[in-house]
Design a protein around this motif. Structure first.
Motif, short mmCIF file in Angstrom:
data_model
loop_
_atom_site.label_atom_id
_atom_site.label_comp_id
_atom_site.label_asym_id
_atom_site.label_seq_id
_atom_site.Cartn_x
_atom_site.Cartn_y
_atom_site.Cartn_z
N ARG A 138 -1.41 23.04 14.63
CA ARG A 138 -1.44 22.32 13.35
C ARG A 138 -1.26 20.83 13.60
NH1 ARG A 138 3.05 25.19 9.83
NH2 ARG A 138 2.71 23.32 8.54
N LEU A 139 -2.04 20.04 12.91
CA LEU A 139 -1.98 18.59 13.04
C LEU A 139 -0.94 18.04 12.06
CD1 LEU A 139 -3.32 16.09 14.39
CD2 LEU A 139 -4.88 16.01 12.43
N VAL A 140 0.11 17.43 12.60
CA VAL A 140 1.16 16.82 11.77
C VAL A 140 1.02 15.31 11.89
CG1 VAL A 140 3.64 16.49 11.47
CG2 VAL A 140 2.73 18.77 12.01
N LEU A 141 0.76 14.67 10.76
CA LEU A 141 0.57 13.22 10.73
C LEU A 141 1.91 12.51 10.61
CD1 LEU A 141 -2.47 12.94 8.30
CD2 LEU A 141 -2.49 13.19 10.79
N ILE A 142 2.04 11.39 11.31
CA ILE A 142 3.20 10.51 11.20
C ILE A 142 2.67 9.14 10.79
CG2 ILE A 142 5.12 9.44 12.41
CD1 ILE A 142 5.05 11.85 14.34
N ALA A 143 2.81 8.81 9.53
CA ALA A 143 2.29 7.55 8.99
C ALA A 143 3.43 6.56 8.83
CB ALA A 143 1.62 7.80 7.63
N ILE A 170 0.85 -1.19 0.00
CA ILE A 170 0.00 0.00 0.00
C ILE A 170 0.88 1.24 0.00
CG2 ILE A 170 -1.74 1.30 1.28
CD1 ILE A 170 -2.75 -1.32 2.43
N SER A 171 0.61 2.15 -0.91
CA SER A 171 1.34 3.41 -0.95
C SER A 171 0.84 4.33 0.16
CB SER A 171 1.15 4.09 -2.31
OG SER A 171 1.58 5.45 -2.26
N VAL A 172 1.73 5.13 0.70
CA VAL A 172 1.32 6.07 1.74
C VAL A 172 0.32 7.07 1.18
CG1 VAL A 172 3.16 7.75 1.28
CG2 VAL A 172 2.19 7.55 3.60
N MET A 173 0.34 7.30 -0.12
CA MET A 173 -0.60 8.22 -0.72
C MET A 173 -2.03 7.67 -0.68
SD MET A 173 1.47 10.58 -1.19
CE MET A 173 0.37 11.79 -1.91
N SER A 174 -2.17 6.37 -0.42
CA SER A 174 -3.49 5.76 -0.27
C SER A 174 -3.80 5.47 1.19
CB SER A 174 -3.54 4.44 -1.07
OG SER A 174 -3.28 4.66 -2.44
N ALA A 175 -3.04 6.08 2.09
CA ALA A 175 -3.21 5.81 3.52
C ALA A 175 -4.59 6.21 3.99
CB ALA A 175 -2.14 6.57 4.31
N ARG A 176 -5.08 5.43 4.95
CA ARG A 176 -6.34 5.74 5.63
C ARG A 176 -6.10 5.71 7.13
NH1 ARG A 176 -10.43 1.38 3.51
NH2 ARG A 176 -11.57 2.21 5.30
N ILE A 177 -6.89 6.50 7.85
CA ILE A 177 -6.84 6.49 9.30
C ILE A 177 -7.73 5.38 9.80
CG2 ILE A 177 -7.36 7.76 11.41
CD1 ILE A 177 -5.08 9.02 10.11
N GLY A 178 -7.13 4.25 10.19
CA GLY A 178 -7.91 3.14 10.70
C GLY A 178 -8.48 2.27 9.61
N ASP A 179 -9.06 1.16 10.05
CA ASP A 179 -9.66 0.20 9.11
C ASP A 179 -11.16 0.42 8.94
OD1 ASP A 179 -7.25 -1.07 8.67
OD2 ASP A 179 -7.52 -2.45 10.35
N ASP A 207 -13.46 11.54 4.20
CA ASP A 207 -14.76 10.92 4.37
C ASP A 207 -14.79 10.05 5.61
OD1 ASP A 207 -13.45 8.48 3.68
OD2 ASP A 207 -13.76 8.92 1.56
N ARG A 208 -15.90 9.37 5.79
CA ARG A 208 -16.10 8.54 6.98
C ARG A 208 -15.31 7.25 6.96
NH1 ARG A 208 -22.65 8.96 8.11
NH2 ARG A 208 -22.80 11.25 8.13
N THR A 209 -14.69 6.93 5.84
CA THR A 209 -13.88 5.71 5.78
C THR A 209 -12.44 5.96 6.19
OG1 THR A 209 -13.14 5.97 3.47
CG2 THR A 209 -15.31 4.95 3.84
N GLY A 210 -12.08 7.21 6.48
CA GLY A 210 -10.72 7.53 6.89
C GLY A 210 -9.78 7.86 5.76
#
Length: 252
Positions: A157-162, A101-110, A183-186
């Motif tokens: 500011r929210l900084v994400l660490i994936a 999975i590319s990080v560009m397709s990352a989602r928050i959670g399943d 969206d609601r899918t993360g």
């Protein structure tokens, strides 16, 4: 690794220090999770998942505990503490278990992001590039949580660490940047995303923004731990529904 304009604008001249601290914190959290799995002596990966879920937040707090402008906050409704570093709220999450999975397709959670996650993005994430529904229209249950975040500065500011990892191959890669929650899918839309060099990566060439690691690059070993704690170990280079993440629910 060169300093991007985004990184400089976000963390100033301390980018190498903070980037190294993030990489080491992820390594520590993963090593602790692997230790928990080994001690449990079970084929089920729940010990790994639950330990990683908690330790990723704790290890970040420990990594920066000695810096003067660091504040550890525990938002209402959360079991975990987040690091607020010079007005930047660090939010670690596992986006993949392997390199498929590319990080560009990352989602928050399943599944659907928690009310707290939605509130954090709505309040502290980047300005959406497309018009979105108001928070009370998309997630009415998140509105009270958003109000509970009122003690944080408005300009936070929210900084994400994936990061990607699993219990067998270890820590595969890590990225940071800013994104909006779509969206609601993360699903995310990255406004900026760049790679964080891991501890075992020395002279490896940097990947371009959004470029995921290939399958044939091999699996790097888990980084060695640094016995020192806190900011004392950070030296500049010589050159979940879980509240936050799916680790515990999904095992490895």
């Amino acid at each position: 690794m060169r300093m991007s304009q985004w990184a400089h604008d976000t963390f100033g001249q301390r980018v190498p220090l903070i980037r190294q601290g993030v990489a080491e914190a992820l390594s520590v959290a993963l090593e602790n999770a692997l230790d928990a799995q080994k001690v449990a002596q079970t084929d089920h990966l729940h010990p790994f998942g639950f330990t990683l879920m908690s330790r990723k937040f704790e290890a970040l707090a420990e990594a920066f505990e000695d810096l003067g402008d660091v504040r550890v906050v525990k938002p209402g409704g959360s079991q975990h503490e987040l690091v607020l570093l010079d007005g930047k709220l660090l939010f670690p999450f596992r986006y993949a278990k392997d390199r498929s999975i590319s990080v560009m397709s990352a989602r928050i959670g399943d599944g659907r992001p928690s009310a707290l996650v939605q509130a954090l993005f709505n309040r502290f994430g980047p300005e959406p590039r497309m018009r979105q529904l108001a928070l009370h229209d998309v997630a009415p249950h998140a509105v009270p949580v958003a109000e509970a975040l009122g003690d944080l500065p408005e300009d936070t500011r929210l900084v994400l660490i994936a990061y990607a990892c699993n219990a067998h191959a270890g820590l595969l890669d890590a990225w940071w940047g800013e994104a909006e929650l779509l969206d609601r899918t993360g699903s995310l839309r990255w406004h900026h995303c760049e790679e964080i060099p891991l501890a075992q990566e020395s002279a490896a060439p940097a990947r371009s923004e959004g470029e995921a690691a290939a399958f044939d690059e091999g699996v790097p070993p888990a980084p060695a731990l640094n016995p020192r704690r806190g900011a004392a170990r950070l030296v500049a280079p010589v050159s979940e529904q879980l509240p936050f993440g799916p680790e515990a629910a999904s095992g490895a």
